[in-house]
Design an enzyme around this catalytic site. Structure first.
Site, short mmCIF file in Angstrom:
data_model
loop_
_atom_site.label_atom_id
_atom_site.label_comp_id
_atom_site.label_asym_id
_atom_site.label_seq_id
_atom_site.Cartn_x
_atom_site.Cartn_y
_atom_site.Cartn_z
N SER A 1 38.57 22.66 23.15
CA SER A 1 37.92 23.88 23.67
C SER A 1 36.60 24.11 22.95
O SER A 1 36.02 25.20 23.03
CB SER A 1 38.83 25.09 23.48
OG SER A 1 39.08 25.33 22.12
N ASN B 1 47.03 30.34 16.20
CA ASN B 1 47.48 31.23 17.28
C ASN B 1 47.09 32.69 17.04
O ASN B 1 46.65 33.38 17.97
CB ASN B 1 49.00 31.10 17.48
CG ASN B 1 49.39 29.69 17.89
OD1 ASN B 1 48.52 28.89 18.25
ND2 ASN B 1 50.67 29.38 17.85
N THR C 1 29.41 57.09 57.85
CA THR C 1 30.78 56.60 57.81
C THR C 1 30.84 55.54 58.89
O THR C 1 30.17 55.68 59.93
CB THR C 1 31.83 57.70 58.09
OG1 THR C 1 31.68 58.13 59.45
CG2 THR C 1 31.65 58.92 57.18
N HIS C 2 31.61 54.50 58.67
CA HIS C 2 31.65 53.35 59.60
C HIS C 2 30.25 52.76 59.82
O HIS C 2 29.99 52.17 60.86
CB HIS C 2 32.24 53.73 60.97
CG HIS C 2 33.51 54.51 60.88
ND1 HIS C 2 34.74 53.93 60.89
CD2 HIS C 2 33.72 55.86 60.76
CE1 HIS C 2 35.69 54.87 60.79
NE2 HIS C 2 35.08 56.05 60.70
N SER D 1 10.83 32.94 50.90
CA SER D 1 11.47 31.84 51.61
C SER D 1 10.62 30.59 51.38
O SER D 1 9.40 30.69 51.22
CB SER D 1 11.54 32.18 53.10
OG SER D 1 11.55 31.00 53.86
N LYS E 1 8.62 36.37 54.13
CA LYS E 1 9.91 36.85 53.65
C LYS E 1 9.89 37.48 52.26
O LYS E 1 9.18 37.04 51.37
CB LYS E 1 10.92 35.69 53.63
CG LYS E 1 11.34 35.26 55.01
CD LYS E 1 12.27 36.25 55.63
CE LYS E 1 13.66 35.67 55.65
NZ LYS E 1 14.62 36.69 56.06
N ASN F 1 13.17 38.46 50.35
CA ASN F 1 14.63 38.52 50.46
C ASN F 1 15.27 39.18 49.23
O ASN F 1 14.83 38.96 48.11
CB ASN F 1 15.21 37.11 50.62
CG ASN F 1 14.81 36.49 51.95
OD1 ASN F 1 14.68 37.19 52.95
ND2 ASN F 1 14.59 35.19 51.95
N GLU G 1 22.03 40.09 46.39
CA GLU G 1 23.03 39.22 47.03
C GLU G 1 23.83 38.48 45.97
O GLU G 1 25.04 38.26 46.12
CB GLU G 1 22.34 38.22 47.96
CG GLU G 1 21.80 38.88 49.23
CD GLU G 1 20.91 37.95 50.06
OE1 GLU G 1 20.73 38.23 51.24
OE2 GLU G 1 20.40 36.95 49.53
N TYR H 1 52.89 31.19 22.00
CA TYR H 1 51.62 30.59 22.42
C TYR H 1 51.86 29.33 23.24
O TYR H 1 52.74 28.53 22.94
CB TYR H 1 50.79 30.24 21.16
CG TYR H 1 49.49 29.55 21.51
CD1 TYR H 1 48.35 30.28 21.80
CD2 TYR H 1 49.42 28.16 21.58
CE1 TYR H 1 47.16 29.65 22.16
CE2 TYR H 1 48.24 27.51 21.94
CZ TYR H 1 47.12 28.27 22.22
OH TYR H 1 45.95 27.64 22.58
N GLN I 1 44.33 28.58 26.27
CA GLN I 1 42.97 28.15 25.91
C GLN I 1 42.03 28.25 27.11
O GLN I 1 40.84 28.52 26.95
CB GLN I 1 43.04 26.71 25.41
CG GLN I 1 41.72 26.07 25.13
CD GLN I 1 41.89 24.76 24.36
OE1 GLN I 1 42.28 24.77 23.21
NE2 GLN I 1 41.61 23.64 25.01
N LYS J 1 39.61 31.42 28.13
CA LYS J 1 38.45 31.90 27.37
C LYS J 1 37.16 31.87 28.20
O LYS J 1 36.40 32.84 28.20
CB LYS J 1 38.30 31.09 26.08
CG LYS J 1 39.34 31.47 25.03
CD LYS J 1 39.12 30.78 23.70
CE LYS J 1 39.44 29.30 23.81
NZ LYS J 1 39.47 28.63 22.48
N1 ARG Z 1 41.91 26.08 20.86
C1 ARG Z 1 43.09 26.87 20.95
C2 ARG Z 1 42.87 28.00 21.96
O1 ARG Z 1 41.79 28.25 22.28
C3 ARG Z 1 43.41 27.46 19.64
C4 ARG Z 1 44.86 27.69 19.40
C5 ARG Z 1 45.57 26.39 19.33
N2 ARG Z 1 46.93 26.58 18.97
C6 ARG Z 1 47.84 25.63 19.10
N3 ARG Z 1 49.03 25.93 18.73
N4 ARG Z 1 47.58 24.48 19.65
O2 ARG Z 1 43.75 28.64 22.43
#
Ligand code: ARG
Length: 486
Positions: free
Chosen positions: A20, A104, A149-150, A271, A277, A279, A284, A311, A316, A319
């Site tokens: 990660s 963890n 409305t609508h 455009s 244009k 836009n 959007e 955990y 992971q 994130k």
């Molecule tokens: N890279 C892991 C995460 O983002 C960290 C925790 C890893 N823990 C484990 N028991 N493998 O969640």
């Protein structure tokens, strides 16, 4: 570093799959600060020596200023930072940093610190955007427009009323996020991998050092739960749907057909082919990026729902959904604020649209009600007047007594009264007489604007205080560290 139980190293493909590290750049600093608090606590509780604490804290401090090399083969930022600390501080001291904690509780800590900062940033951005809405409302308390409305014209209103409605929507987003903060700002640190530790740590002390309001007490809960993540992203998903609706209004109103508003050039795109244009791409994209945030929420909820307690590495994955959610919402708010501050409002077009239809029909009905006629009857009369006016292709106030005599007779209402009413009601008189609390009438605008300005100021005080509390805690931590390593 961790693979002593396992025979072989990961292949490049597997390492890339499992790592990660690229997502972790967003929590690197939190990981360092969290590690410093943990190390200090280990020292204060005589778990490590002064020599150890000095070495570890210096090593961590030096990492704050370097760009961490994510290509080092580490599985995540926690492994990378610990490896670098051991390299700098030596195994004899650096090897003690991870005593009585686990990745963890560490990753849960880092995510909580990141989200609480993001909440504060977004709360401030929300107040800035609300302020822009209210200040624009202040300038448009007399700007008449149709309310829909609508997407069909409904009643005559004021542009300030529209803007204040959006301010109230965003106040609720603020309040929701502000409340979510209290669920986020609880420390999981010291929970260990899942069941706690035999080492005599002090979880309360690390929580305090890091500016948390309390602990996620149960170590299984502390390491397992991501409900605070789901809550945060859900609140932002709601916020984004609200921004998306405002965007849609502005997109419609900036069409040639409406021309109620014109976006400043810097918030539009040309455009590649049609030279004329202008836009509304930026708005959007707020609409489009809202889908991404809703997708993030779905990704998080579906990740959590089937996980056994404790955990699991699946966690992971969520994130990057958090980072994307924060980034989108912060940008969307900053941009909307600037759009509001640079918006050209075409008062004449708005008023013309309100004049050219039958927006006073309800006002006519209500005026008859004030003359003692039941609403259901007055509704019928006003509806017939609209119908007759359409058939004869003229505005209602130009109808003749002859033209209205049939409906007057049918409903047994004095035709002279009807004539007097249709000739006296205008869109302006309608707004003057609209007095109900929170209505689009003239009088209510001033009251609501004053009230909302007070509200913004109070909310700012609260956010600043919360911000300061955390900064104070982190400053204290920093002074303690400097004292030890100087
Ligand atoms: N890279 C892991 C995460 O983002 C960290 C925790 C890893 N823990 C484990 N028991 N493998 O969640």
């Amino acid at each position: 570093m961790y693979r002593s139980r396992l025979g072989t190293d990961l292949s490049d493909i597997t390492l890339d799959y499992v790592s990660s590290i690229n997502d972790d750049s967003q929590i690197a600093l939190y990981d360092i600060i969290g590690s410093q608090a943990h190390t200090l606590m280990l020292y204060e509780n005589q778990i490590i020596t002064k020599n150890d604490v000095k070495k570890i804290l210096s090593a961590l401090e030096s990492l704050k200023n370097v760009k961490l090399d994510v290509s080092s083969g580490a599985e995540d930022i926690h492994e990378l930072i610990e490896t670098l600390v051991i390299k700098k501080a030596g195994m004899a001291s650096g090897g003690k940093m991870h005593t009585a904690r686990s990745r963890n509780d560490q990753v849960a800590l880092d995510i909580r610190m990141k989200i609480r900062d993001d909440i504060d940033i977004i709360c401030n951005c929300l107040l800035d955007t609300i302020e822009a809405l209210v200040s624009l409302a202040k300038n448009h308390q007399k700007t008449i427009m149709p309310l829909y409305t609508h997407l069909q014209q409904a009643q005559v209103g004021l542009f300030s009323h529209y803007l204040l409605a959006q301010a109230d929507v965003l106040f609720r987003d603020f309040e929701r996020l502000y409340a979510t903060f209290s669920h986020v700002n609880q420390s999981p640190l010291g929970a260990g991998p899942v069941g706690g530790t035999s080492i005599a740590i002090d979880r309360h002390s690390t929580a305090k050092m890091l500016g948390f309001d309390g602990l996620v007490e149960n170590s299984l809960d502390a390491t397992s739960t991501r409900d605070f993540v789901a809550e945060y992203v859900a609140m932002i998903a709601i916020l984004m749907t609200n921004l998306s609706r405002i965007s849609e209004d502005f997109i419609i109103w900036s069409t040639f057909e409406f021309s109620f508003i014109e976006l400043a050039d810097e918030f539009t795109s040309p455009s590649s082919v049609m030279p004329q244009k202008k836009n509304p791409d930026i708005l959007e994209l707020t609409r489009g990026k809202t889908s991404e945030v809703i997708g993030n929420l779905t990704a998080i909820l579906t990740t959590i729902k089937g996980l056994a307690s404790g955990y699991g590495r699946d966690l992971q994955q969520i994130k990057s959904s958090i980072w994307s959610t924060s980034k989108i919402s912060i940008s969307a708010l900053l941009i909307l604020k600037s759009i509001l501050l640079t918006l050209h409002v075409n008062d004449k077009k708005m008023k013309k649209a309100a004049e050219s239809s039958d927006l006073i029909a309800l006002d006519i009905a209500e005026k008859l009600v004030q003359n003692g006629i039941p609403f259901r009857t007055t509704h019928k009369i006003a509806g017939s007047l609209v119908h007759i006016a359409h058939l004869s292709d003229k505005p209602m106030n130009k109808l003749s007594i002859k033209e209205i005599s049939k409906i007057a007779h049918e409903t047994k209402v004095n035709p002279n009264l009807i004539m007097k009413i249709i000739q006296s009601i205008t869109i302006t008189s309608s707004l003057k007489e609209r007095k109900s609390f929170g209505s689009s009438g003239y009088d209510e605008q001033k009251r609501m604007i004053e009230d909302r300005i007070k509200k913004i100021n109070n909310y700012r005080i609260n956010v600043t205080k919360r911000d300061n509390d955390i900064s104070k805690a982190l400053d204290n931590l920093s002074s303690k560290i400097n004292e030890l390593i100087k």
